[in-house]
Write a protein that holds these residues in place. Structure first.
Motif, short mmCIF file in Angstrom:
data_model
loop_
_atom_site.label_atom_id
_atom_site.label_comp_id
_atom_site.label_asym_id
_atom_site.label_seq_id
_atom_site.Cartn_x
_atom_site.Cartn_y
_atom_site.Cartn_z
N GLU A 1 0.65 -1.31 -0.10
CA GLU A 1 0.10 -0.10 0.06
C GLU A 1 0.69 1.33 -0.08
OE1 GLU A 1 -3.47 2.12 2.65
OE2 GLU A 1 -3.06 0.17 3.11
N GLU A 2 1.84 1.34 0.76
CA GLU A 2 2.83 2.38 0.77
C GLU A 2 3.31 3.07 -0.45
OE1 GLU A 2 6.82 3.97 3.33
OE2 GLU A 2 5.27 2.56 4.29
N LYS A 3 3.69 1.92 -1.08
CA LYS A 3 4.52 2.20 -2.52
C LYS A 3 3.68 2.73 -3.74
CE LYS A 3 7.27 0.29 -6.07
NZ LYS A 3 8.28 -0.74 -6.72
N ILE A 4 2.24 1.93 -3.43
CA ILE A 4 1.22 2.25 -4.35
C ILE A 4 0.88 3.70 -4.30
CG2 ILE A 4 -1.17 1.45 -5.04
CD1 ILE A 4 -0.37 -1.29 -4.79
N LEU A 5 0.39 4.07 -2.64
CA LEU A 5 -0.04 5.21 -2.71
C LEU A 5 0.95 6.46 -3.16
CD1 LEU A 5 -2.10 4.53 0.63
CD2 LEU A 5 -3.05 5.11 -1.68
N ALA A 6 2.10 6.18 -2.74
CA ALA A 6 3.34 7.05 -2.98
C ALA A 6 3.24 7.57 -4.30
CB ALA A 6 4.39 6.66 -2.50
N ARG A 7 3.12 6.36 -5.30
CA ARG A 7 3.11 6.60 -6.73
C ARG A 7 2.02 7.43 -7.03
NH1 ARG A 7 5.09 8.33 -10.70
NH2 ARG A 7 4.78 7.42 -12.64
N VAL A 8 0.85 6.91 -6.68
CA VAL A 8 -0.52 7.81 -7.01
C VAL A 8 -0.27 9.17 -6.59
CG1 VAL A 8 -2.84 7.96 -6.35
CG2 VAL A 8 -2.00 5.84 -6.93
N THR A 9 0.31 9.39 -5.48
CA THR A 9 0.37 11.05 -4.98
C THR A 9 1.41 11.66 -5.98
OG1 THR A 9 0.02 10.43 -2.68
CG2 THR A 9 1.21 12.43 -3.07
N GLU A 10 2.57 10.89 -6.37
CA GLU A 10 3.43 11.42 -7.37
C GLU A 10 2.83 11.76 -8.48
OE1 GLU A 10 7.49 10.11 -9.42
OE2 GLU A 10 6.88 9.04 -7.82
N THR A 11 2.12 11.13 -9.20
CA THR A 11 1.51 11.24 -10.29
C THR A 11 0.27 12.22 -10.39
OG1 THR A 11 1.75 8.76 -10.87
CG2 THR A 11 0.20 9.86 -12.32
N GLU A 12 -0.51 12.27 -9.29
CA GLU A 12 -1.58 13.44 -9.27
C GLU A 12 -0.76 14.61 -8.93
OE1 GLU A 12 -4.29 12.03 -5.99
OE2 GLU A 12 -5.12 10.74 -7.39
N ASP A 13 0.48 14.83 -8.33
CA ASP A 13 1.17 16.07 -8.23
C ASP A 13 1.61 16.55 -9.62
OD1 ASP A 13 0.66 16.10 -5.46
OD2 ASP A 13 2.63 15.56 -4.83
N GLU A 14 2.39 15.47 -10.36
CA GLU A 14 2.60 15.87 -11.50
C GLU A 14 1.58 16.45 -12.48
OE1 GLU A 14 4.54 12.17 -13.15
OE2 GLU A 14 6.23 12.36 -11.96
N ILE A 15 0.24 15.94 -12.59
CA ILE A 15 -0.74 16.14 -13.07
C ILE A 15 -1.11 17.50 -12.75
CG2 ILE A 15 -3.21 15.54 -13.87
CD1 ILE A 15 -2.46 12.90 -13.51
N ARG A 16 -1.18 17.79 -11.52
CA ARG A 16 -1.99 19.19 -11.02
C ARG A 16 -0.71 20.25 -11.56
NH1 ARG A 16 -5.42 17.92 -7.07
NH2 ARG A 16 -5.48 20.09 -6.01
#
Length: 129
Positions: free
Chosen positions: A107-122
Motif C-alpha cells: 500500500e505504501e509504494k502504491i499510494l506514493a506513486r499515486v500521489t506523485e502522479t497526481e502532483d505531476e498532473i496538477r
C-alpha cells in the motif's frame, strides 16, 4: 455505439474539451487513425473513438467494451463500456502510470506513486490555479 457519456461528449464540444484536457481522452485524435494496425484476435470490429497525446487509441469493441492500445503495441480492456472506461480515466487520471504496480508492492509504494502522479498532473495542467 453505446455509452451515455460518450454520446454526451460527442454532442457537447465544451465537455469534450474538458475530457481532452487534462484527462487526455481526445475525441478529435480518433480521426487521425493509428499507424499500426490494431485488431482483435476474434476478428471483431473496433471503432476508434479517441486518442491521447502519447499515440494511444481508445477503441469500442462490438460488445461495447473499451480497448486501449498504446503506441508501443500493448493493449487491454479498460472498461466493460465507454461509461466505465471514462469513469476510470477521469477518476484515476494517472492510470497508465500504475499498470506496472502490483498488489505485492504494498500500500505504501502504491499510494506514493499515486500521489506523485497526481502532483505531476496538477502541476503540468495548473489545476490548482
Amino acid at each position: 455505439m453505446s455509452g451515455h457519456a460518450l454520446r454526451l461528449l460527442r454532442q457537447d464540444h465544451r465537455l469534450a474539451e474538458l475530457v481532452a484536457h487534462p484527462f487526455d481522452v481526445d475525441l478529435d485524435r480518433a480521426a487521425h487513425g493509428r499507424v499500426e494496425e490494431v485488431r482483435l484476435a476474434s476478428g471483431g470490429p473496433l471503432d476508434a473513438v479517441a486518442g491521447d497525446d502519447t499515440g494511444g487509441t481508445y477503441f469500442v469493441c462490438a460488445d461495447g467494451s473499451v480497448l486501449y492500445a498504446e503506441s508501443e503495441g500493448t493493449a487491454g480492456i479498460i472498461g466493460s463500456s465507454a461509461d466505465e472506461a471514462l469513469e476510470l480515466v477521469i477518476g484515476l487520471p494517472g492510470w497508465r502510470d500504475y499498470i506496472h504496480l502490483s498488489p505485492d508492492d504494498g500500500e505504501e509504494k502504491i499510494l506514493a506513486r499515486v500521489t506523485e502522479t497526481e502532483d505531476e498532473i496538477r502541476e503540468y495542467y495548473g489545476i490548482d490555479e
